[in-house]
Write a protein that holds these residues in place. Sequence first.
Motif, PDB file in Angstrom:
ATOM      1  N   LEU A 220       0.774  -1.099  -0.180  1.00 51.44           N
ATOM      2  CA  LEU A 220       0.048  -0.014   0.069  1.00 51.44           C
ATOM      3  C   LEU A 220       1.093   1.490   0.181  1.00 51.44           C
ATOM      4  O   LEU A 220       1.446   1.722   0.823  1.00 51.44           O
ATOM      5  CB  LEU A 220      -1.481   0.409   1.487  1.00 51.44           C
ATOM      6  N   ILE A 221       1.045   1.509  -0.935  1.00 53.45           N
ATOM      7  CA  ILE A 221       2.016   2.760  -1.408  1.00 53.45           C
ATOM      8  C   ILE A 221       1.737   3.594  -2.001  1.00 53.45           C
ATOM      9  O   ILE A 221       0.947   3.665  -2.604  1.00 53.45           O
ATOM     10  CB  ILE A 221       2.987   2.763  -2.264  1.00 53.45           C
ATOM     11  N   PHE A 222       1.023   4.701  -0.371  1.00 58.41           N
ATOM     12  CA  PHE A 222       0.580   6.698  -1.746  1.00 58.41           C
ATOM     13  C   PHE A 222      -0.766   5.911  -2.067  1.00 58.41           C
ATOM     14  O   PHE A 222      -0.535   6.210  -2.575  1.00 58.41           O
ATOM     15  CB  PHE A 222       1.403   7.624  -2.459  1.00 58.41           C
ATOM     16  N   THR A 223      -1.581   5.059  -1.191  1.00 62.99           N
ATOM     17  CA  THR A 223      -3.104   4.750  -1.772  1.00 62.99           C
ATOM     18  C   THR A 223      -3.980   5.098  -1.070  1.00 62.99           C
ATOM     19  O   THR A 223      -4.480   5.634  -1.124  1.00 62.99           O
ATOM     20  CB  THR A 223      -2.869   3.478  -2.325  1.00 62.99           C
ATOM     21  N   LEU A 224      -3.161   4.732   0.494  1.00 62.38           N
ATOM     22  CA  LEU A 224      -5.112   4.472   1.604  1.00 62.38           C
ATOM     23  C   LEU A 224      -4.846   6.493   2.127  1.00 62.38           C
ATOM     24  O   LEU A 224      -6.133   6.734   2.415  1.00 62.38           O
ATOM     25  CB  LEU A 224      -4.152   3.867   2.842  1.00 62.38           C
ATOM     26  N   SER A 225      -4.077   7.033   1.593  1.00 60.81           N
ATOM     27  CA  SER A 225      -4.479   8.423   1.640  1.00 60.81           C
ATOM     28  C   SER A 225      -5.088   9.309   0.307  1.00 60.81           C
ATOM     29  O   SER A 225      -5.642  10.271   0.693  1.00 60.81           O
ATOM     30  CB  SER A 225      -3.298   9.063   1.552  1.00 60.81           C
ATOM     31  N   ALA A 226      -5.524   8.263  -0.145  1.00 60.50           N
ATOM     32  CA  ALA A 226      -6.509   9.135  -1.489  1.00 60.50           C
ATOM     33  C   ALA A 226      -7.313   8.348  -1.373  1.00 60.50           C
ATOM     34  O   ALA A 226      -8.733   9.062  -1.704  1.00 60.50           O
ATOM     35  CB  ALA A 226      -6.042   8.484  -2.401  1.00 60.50           C
ATOM     36  N   ILE A 227      -7.794   7.099  -0.412  1.00 61.79           N
ATOM     37  CA  ILE A 227      -9.356   6.737   0.514  1.00 61.79           C
ATOM     38  C   ILE A 227      -9.804   7.589   1.209  1.00 61.79           C
ATOM     39  O   ILE A 227      -9.323   8.281   2.358  1.00 61.79           O
ATOM     40  CB  ILE A 227      -9.525   5.956   0.875  1.00 61.79           C
ATOM     41  N   PRO A 228     -11.205   8.556   1.578  1.00 65.66           N
ATOM     42  CA  PRO A 228     -12.102   8.973   2.559  1.00 65.66           C
ATOM     43  C   PRO A 228     -11.698   7.865   4.104  1.00 65.66           C
ATOM     44  O   PRO A 228     -11.884   6.873   3.933  1.00 65.66           O
ATOM     45  CB  PRO A 228     -13.275   8.608   2.196  1.00 65.66           C
ATOM     46  N   LEU A 229     -11.262   9.563   5.310  1.00 60.31           N
ATOM     47  CA  LEU A 229     -10.474   8.526   6.378  1.00 60.31           C
ATOM     48  C   LEU A 229     -11.838   7.031   7.060  1.00 60.31           C
ATOM     49  O   LEU A 229     -11.652   6.074   6.964  1.00 60.31           O
ATOM     50  CB  LEU A 229     -10.124   9.792   7.101  1.00 60.31           C
ATOM     51  N   GLN A 230     -13.060   7.355   6.252  1.00 59.31           N
ATOM     52  CA  GLN A 230     -14.234   6.676   7.158  1.00 59.31           C
ATOM     53  C   GLN A 230     -14.031   4.996   6.425  1.00 59.31           C
ATOM     54  O   GLN A 230     -14.373   4.621   6.871  1.00 59.31           O
ATOM     55  CB  GLN A 230     -15.829   7.592   6.977  1.00 59.31           C
ATOM     56  N   GLU A 231     -14.090   5.770   5.326  1.00 61.92           N
ATOM     57  CA  GLU A 231     -13.919   4.400   4.608  1.00 61.92           C
ATOM     58  C   GLU A 231     -12.692   3.426   5.049  1.00 61.92           C
ATOM     59  O   GLU A 231     -13.077   2.462   4.039  1.00 61.92           O
ATOM     60  CB  GLU A 231     -14.104   5.030   2.704  1.00 61.92           C
ATOM     61  N   MET A 232     -11.249   4.225   5.081  1.00 54.20           N
ATOM     62  CA  MET A 232     -10.075   3.828   5.208  1.00 54.20           C
ATOM     63  C   MET A 232     -10.041   1.620   6.057  1.00 54.20           C
ATOM     64  O   MET A 232     -10.210   1.515   5.552  1.00 54.20           O
ATOM     65  CB  MET A 232      -9.000   4.236   6.002  1.00 54.20           C
ATOM     66  N   PRO A 233     -11.114   1.956   6.660  1.00 54.84           N
ATOM     67  CA  PRO A 233     -11.449   0.751   8.125  1.00 54.84           C
ATOM     68  C   PRO A 233     -12.190  -0.553   6.877  1.00 54.84           C
ATOM     69  O   PRO A 233     -11.128  -1.609   7.116  1.00 54.84           O
ATOM     70  CB  PRO A 233     -11.655   0.897   9.157  1.00 54.84           C
ATOM     71  N   VAL A 234     -12.761  -0.021   6.324  1.00 58.58           N
ATOM     72  CA  VAL A 234     -13.619  -1.146   5.485  1.00 58.58           C
ATOM     73  C   VAL A 234     -12.039  -1.851   4.511  1.00 58.58           C
ATOM     74  O   VAL A 234     -11.933  -2.786   4.155  1.00 58.58           O
ATOM     75  CB  VAL A 234     -14.605  -0.756   4.385  1.00 58.58           C
ATOM     76  N   SER A 235     -11.262  -0.548   3.551  1.00 55.12           N
ATOM     77  CA  SER A 235     -10.632  -0.772   3.089  1.00 55.12           C
ATOM     78  C   SER A 235      -8.831  -2.006   3.435  1.00 55.12           C
ATOM     79  O   SER A 235      -8.497  -2.880   2.450  1.00 55.12           O
ATOM     80  CB  SER A 235     -10.066   0.328   1.945  1.00 55.12           C
ATOM     81  N   ILE A 236      -8.306  -1.731   4.755  1.00 57.01           N
ATOM     82  CA  ILE A 236      -7.615  -2.338   4.967  1.00 57.01           C
ATOM     83  C   ILE A 236      -8.230  -3.819   5.611  1.00 57.01           C
ATOM     84  O   ILE A 236      -7.181  -4.713   5.470  1.00 57.01           O
ATOM     85  CB  ILE A 236      -7.318  -1.710   6.328  1.00 57.01           C
ATOM     86  N   LYS A 237      -9.688  -3.761   5.609  1.00 54.18           N
ATOM     87  CA  LYS A 237      -9.989  -5.167   6.651  1.00 54.18           C
ATOM     88  C   LYS A 237      -9.903  -6.066   4.730  1.00 54.18           C
ATOM     89  O   LYS A 237     -10.062  -7.632   5.606  1.00 54.18           O
ATOM     90  CB  LYS A 237     -11.065  -5.407   6.733  1.00 54.18           C
ATOM     91  N   GLU A 238     -10.443  -5.774   4.264  1.00 52.70           N
ATOM     92  CA  GLU A 238      -9.932  -6.685   3.183  1.00 52.70           C
ATOM     93  C   GLU A 238      -8.758  -6.896   2.796  1.00 52.70           C
ATOM     94  O   GLU A 238      -8.587  -8.044   1.981  1.00 52.70           O
ATOM     95  CB  GLU A 238     -10.761  -5.296   1.883  1.00 52.70           C
TER      96      GLU A 238
END
Length: 326
Positions: free
Chosen positions: A212-230
């Motif tokens: 995950l290289i300069f990718t997570l920061s482009a996702i809205p904060l409230q949606e980050m937990p779901v993306s990380i769990k995926e």
Amino acid sequence: MNGGIGLEEEKEAEYYSKDFEWEELRSHVENDPSFSHHLLPFQPQPQPQLLQSDSHAWKRFHIRHSSGKFFKERRYLLKEFPELVSCKENSKVLEVGCGNGSTILPILRGNENIIVYACDCSSEILERAKEIVNDSNVVALRNRFHPFYCDLSVTRFPSWLACNQCRDLNLQTQQSCLSDVRINNNNKANSDDAYSLEGSGCCKGGVDFITLIFTLSAIPLQEMPVSIKECFSILKPGGLLLFRDYGLYDMTMLRFEKSQRVGFREYNRSDGTRSYFFSLDIVRDLFVGAGFTEVELDYCCINSVNRRKGKSMQRVWVHGKFQKPI
């Protein structure tokens, strides 16, 4: 031969991550009145024009910057994440948000036995990444690179990467789940089907590494937990997630105007793309909360020199390694 930049050439360069102390930068920023708007609590205001089309903004960004001039290999990653070089044969890596391939090429060149799957929310930039890998003129690189479309902010990873049964079993047995689906692998490089099924298995069984290289920061904060769990769900037990992204009080954060804030430490650029700036505590909470074990987590503080303008810029990134428990 790996082609391009070899490992011996990589070893000659030194990589530094502590040109200055983050705590000193923090003290400077938090005591400078000109930066006060970055520290104030954020009062959310309805701004649907900013929040509803992050993926579309990134697609437009990639189209504008699809030329080779914007491409710069991230060769430092093999120094930050040596596991990608020393891993076992035929290890699988998933690069999330691959862009034009700036992370992919160093990985492919650094380990001739590694297999890279790469996804992005832009079909156009995936084509560009394929062109860049193909232009390397090393057939072995092309054969180990498998791009596919996926927008992690709105959807799950495809089932051919890790089916529901493998996810539910946590991949502990590494047994292939059976399927009555059969395909003829005829080297269709553009099709998921060309590399999604092997033999009687219905999926790849997950991956050994996720970058995950300069990718997570482009996702809205409230949606980050779901993306990380995926990400957690398709990583094999014992596998590593390798993380690098914008850190709190990075130079680019301090350049944003108050009007560009769309959240606390979250900003929209003029082109509509989003960026969040991470503290170590937030990163730790996000990944540990998803089930990961922290292996490494720190700020990278680099003095970057703009030779054309003769200016030194204080860049802050967060470096992290997180492991899925065995």
